[in-house]
Design a protein around this motif. Sequence first.
Motif, PDB file in Angstrom:
ATOM      1  N   UNK A 102       3.418  27.837  42.785  1.00  0.00           N
ATOM      2  CA  UNK A 102       2.572  26.735  42.336  1.00  0.00           C
ATOM      3  C   UNK A 102       1.132  27.054  42.693  1.00  0.00           C
ATOM      4  N   UNK A 103       0.226  26.855  41.723  1.00  0.00           N
ATOM      5  CA  UNK A 103      -1.205  27.082  41.934  1.00  0.00           C
ATOM      6  C   UNK A 103      -1.915  25.735  41.949  1.00  0.00           C
ATOM      7  N   UNK A 104      -2.684  25.485  43.014  1.00  0.00           N
ATOM      8  CA  UNK A 104      -3.457  24.255  43.162  1.00  0.00           C
ATOM      9  C   UNK A 104      -4.748  24.361  42.348  1.00  0.00           C
ATOM     10  N   UNK A 105      -5.060  23.369  41.491  1.00  0.00           N
ATOM     11  CA  UNK A 105      -6.251  23.463  40.640  1.00  0.00           C
ATOM     12  C   UNK A 105      -7.567  23.339  41.404  1.00  0.00           C
ATOM     13  N   UNK A 106      -7.554  22.754  42.567  1.00  0.00           N
ATOM     14  CA  UNK A 106      -8.791  22.546  43.323  1.00  0.00           C
ATOM     15  C   UNK A 106      -9.125  23.741  44.215  1.00  0.00           C
ATOM     16  N   UNK A 107      -8.114  24.290  44.893  1.00  0.00           N
ATOM     17  CA  UNK A 107      -8.367  25.330  45.893  1.00  0.00           C
ATOM     18  C   UNK A 107      -8.002  26.742  45.423  1.00  0.00           C
ATOM     19  N   UNK A 108      -7.296  26.854  44.317  1.00  0.00           N
ATOM     20  CA  UNK A 108      -6.725  28.120  43.831  1.00  0.00           C
ATOM     21  C   UNK A 108      -5.655  28.655  44.774  1.00  0.00           C
ATOM     22  N   UNK A 109      -5.240  27.845  45.743  1.00  0.00           N
ATOM     23  CA  UNK A 109      -4.178  28.262  46.653  1.00  0.00           C
ATOM     24  C   UNK A 109      -2.855  28.314  45.929  1.00  0.00           C
ATOM     25  N   UNK A 110      -1.966  29.211  46.392  1.00  0.00           N
ATOM     26  CA  UNK A 110      -0.641  29.282  45.786  1.00  0.00           C
ATOM     27  C   UNK A 110       0.431  29.141  46.850  1.00  0.00           C
ATOM     28  N   UNK A 111       1.545  28.558  46.436  1.00  0.00           N
ATOM     29  CA  UNK A 111       2.670  28.311  47.330  1.00  0.00           C
ATOM     30  C   UNK A 111       3.937  28.794  46.620  1.00  0.00           C
ATOM     31  N   UNK A 112       4.680  29.676  47.267  1.00  0.00           N
ATOM     32  CA  UNK A 112       5.909  30.181  46.669  1.00  0.00           C
ATOM     33  C   UNK A 112       7.116  29.440  47.241  1.00  0.00           C
ATOM     34  N   UNK A 113       8.199  29.438  46.469  1.00  0.00           N
ATOM     35  CA  UNK A 113       9.457  28.817  46.882  1.00  0.00           C
ATOM     36  C   UNK A 113      10.606  29.693  46.413  1.00  0.00           C
ATOM     37  N   UNK A 114      11.743  29.508  47.020  1.00  0.00           N
ATOM     38  CA  UNK A 114      12.932  30.250  46.625  1.00  0.00           C
ATOM     39  C   UNK A 114      12.799  31.713  46.995  1.00  0.00           C
ATOM     40  N   UNK A 115      13.262  32.576  46.114  1.00  0.00           N
ATOM     41  CA  UNK A 115      13.276  34.008  46.385  1.00  0.00           C
ATOM     42  C   UNK A 115      12.087  34.733  45.770  1.00  0.00           C
ATOM     43  N   UNK A 116      10.951  34.047  45.729  1.00  0.00           N
ATOM     44  CA  UNK A 116       9.714  34.654  45.260  1.00  0.00           C
ATOM     45  C   UNK A 116       8.754  34.742  46.441  1.00  0.00           C
ATOM     46  N   UNK A 117       8.089  35.883  46.586  1.00  0.00           N
ATOM     47  CA  UNK A 117       7.116  36.046  47.664  1.00  0.00           C
ATOM     48  C   UNK A 117       5.760  36.437  47.092  1.00  0.00           C
ATOM     49  N   UNK A 147     -25.171  15.043  29.640  1.00  0.00           N
ATOM     50  CA  UNK A 147     -25.387  16.124  28.672  1.00  0.00           C
ATOM     51  C   UNK A 147     -24.192  16.303  27.743  1.00  0.00           C
ATOM     52  N   UNK A 148     -23.175  15.456  27.897  1.00  0.00           N
ATOM     53  CA  UNK A 148     -21.983  15.548  27.058  1.00  0.00           C
ATOM     54  C   UNK A 148     -21.048  16.669  27.462  1.00  0.00           C
ATOM     55  N   UNK A 149     -21.003  17.004  28.755  1.00  0.00           N
ATOM     56  CA  UNK A 149     -20.184  18.114  29.264  1.00  0.00           C
ATOM     57  C   UNK A 149     -19.258  17.642  30.388  1.00  0.00           C
ATOM     58  N   UNK A 150     -18.120  18.296  30.491  1.00  0.00           N
ATOM     59  CA  UNK A 150     -17.197  18.042  31.592  1.00  0.00           C
ATOM     60  C   UNK A 150     -16.410  19.322  31.844  1.00  0.00           C
ATOM     61  N   UNK A 151     -16.615  19.926  33.015  1.00  0.00           N
ATOM     62  CA  UNK A 151     -15.855  21.108  33.409  1.00  0.00           C
ATOM     63  C   UNK A 151     -14.665  20.664  34.244  1.00  0.00           C
ATOM     64  N   UNK A 152     -13.557  21.406  34.126  1.00  0.00           N
ATOM     65  CA  UNK A 152     -12.370  21.083  34.917  1.00  0.00           C
ATOM     66  C   UNK A 152     -11.576  22.356  35.183  1.00  0.00           C
ATOM     67  N   UNK A 153     -10.723  22.288  36.180  1.00  0.00           N
ATOM     68  CA  UNK A 153      -9.799  23.378  36.482  1.00  0.00           C
ATOM     69  C   UNK A 153      -8.379  22.851  36.353  1.00  0.00           C
ATOM     70  N   UNK A 154      -7.433  23.759  36.150  1.00  0.00           N
ATOM     71  CA  UNK A 154      -6.033  23.344  36.081  1.00  0.00           C
ATOM     72  C   UNK A 154      -5.139  24.406  36.699  1.00  0.00           C
ATOM     73  N   UNK A 155      -4.017  23.943  37.202  1.00  0.00           N
ATOM     74  CA  UNK A 155      -3.003  24.803  37.783  1.00  0.00           C
ATOM     75  C   UNK A 155      -1.647  24.377  37.261  1.00  0.00           C
ATOM     76  N   UNK A 156      -0.600  25.083  37.677  1.00  0.00           N
ATOM     77  CA  UNK A 156       0.753  24.771  37.227  1.00  0.00           C
ATOM     78  C   UNK A 156       1.757  25.443  38.159  1.00  0.00           C
ATOM     79  N   UNK A 157       3.015  25.249  37.857  1.00  0.00           N
ATOM     80  CA  UNK A 157       4.105  25.863  38.607  1.00  0.00           C
ATOM     81  C   UNK A 157       4.853  26.805  37.663  1.00  0.00           C
ATOM     82  N   UNK A 158       4.968  28.068  38.060  1.00  0.00           N
ATOM     83  CA  UNK A 158       5.761  29.040  37.313  1.00  0.00           C
ATOM     84  C   UNK A 158       7.155  29.070  37.915  1.00  0.00           C
ATOM     85  N   UNK A 159       8.172  28.869  37.084  1.00  0.00           N
ATOM     86  CA  UNK A 159       9.563  28.866  37.529  1.00  0.00           C
ATOM     87  C   UNK A 159      10.278  30.052  36.885  1.00  0.00           C
ATOM     88  N   UNK A 160      10.853  30.912  37.738  1.00  0.00           N
ATOM     89  CA  UNK A 160      11.624  32.069  37.277  1.00  0.00           C
ATOM     90  C   UNK A 160      13.062  31.849  37.731  1.00  0.00           C
TER      91      UNK A 160
END
Length: 171
Positions: free
Chosen positions: A67-82, A139-152
Amino acid sequence: MARTAFPAAIIAVLALLPVPAPAQDGCRLCYGSPGSTPGERPLSIEIFADLSLGKLAMTGRGGGSVTVDPESSGKRTQGEMIDLGGSTITGRGLIRGEPLRDVRVDLPDRVPMSAPDGSEAELTGFTTSLPAHPVLDSNGRLEFTFGAKLVVRGSRGGNYRGRIPISVDYN
């Protein structure tokens, strides 16, 4: 409604390389289009950084996730992924439109990912840095970041890729 899909590159065994975002020639709100106010600036969305998960490895056959956090870019693994290190990059987008207007940004629930060898994974649980009620600035602008969880599932890692459809509309 502005809608775009962009490539996201994911690798769960070796290094993850970002993929350049394609030119954004997709659907855009136009002046006088159905649902827009006459004279209103059309909405557009540009993705200028792809989601990248760094280097990961599967240690067994039971599957895993990252899982990647959209604010910090930190990642957290679970299961048999390192985590083997490497740069983690959150997705980054820019919305342009009518100044000080409320907008709605929609991300999918799930995105199928595939690797050249036929193995599959899935992106789920998308999160963003957007506030509960996003508003374009003066100015009609909005920047944002996004993250998600990759499941294998299982032990098949690979250079997973997929397209993440993101849409934006005025509220």
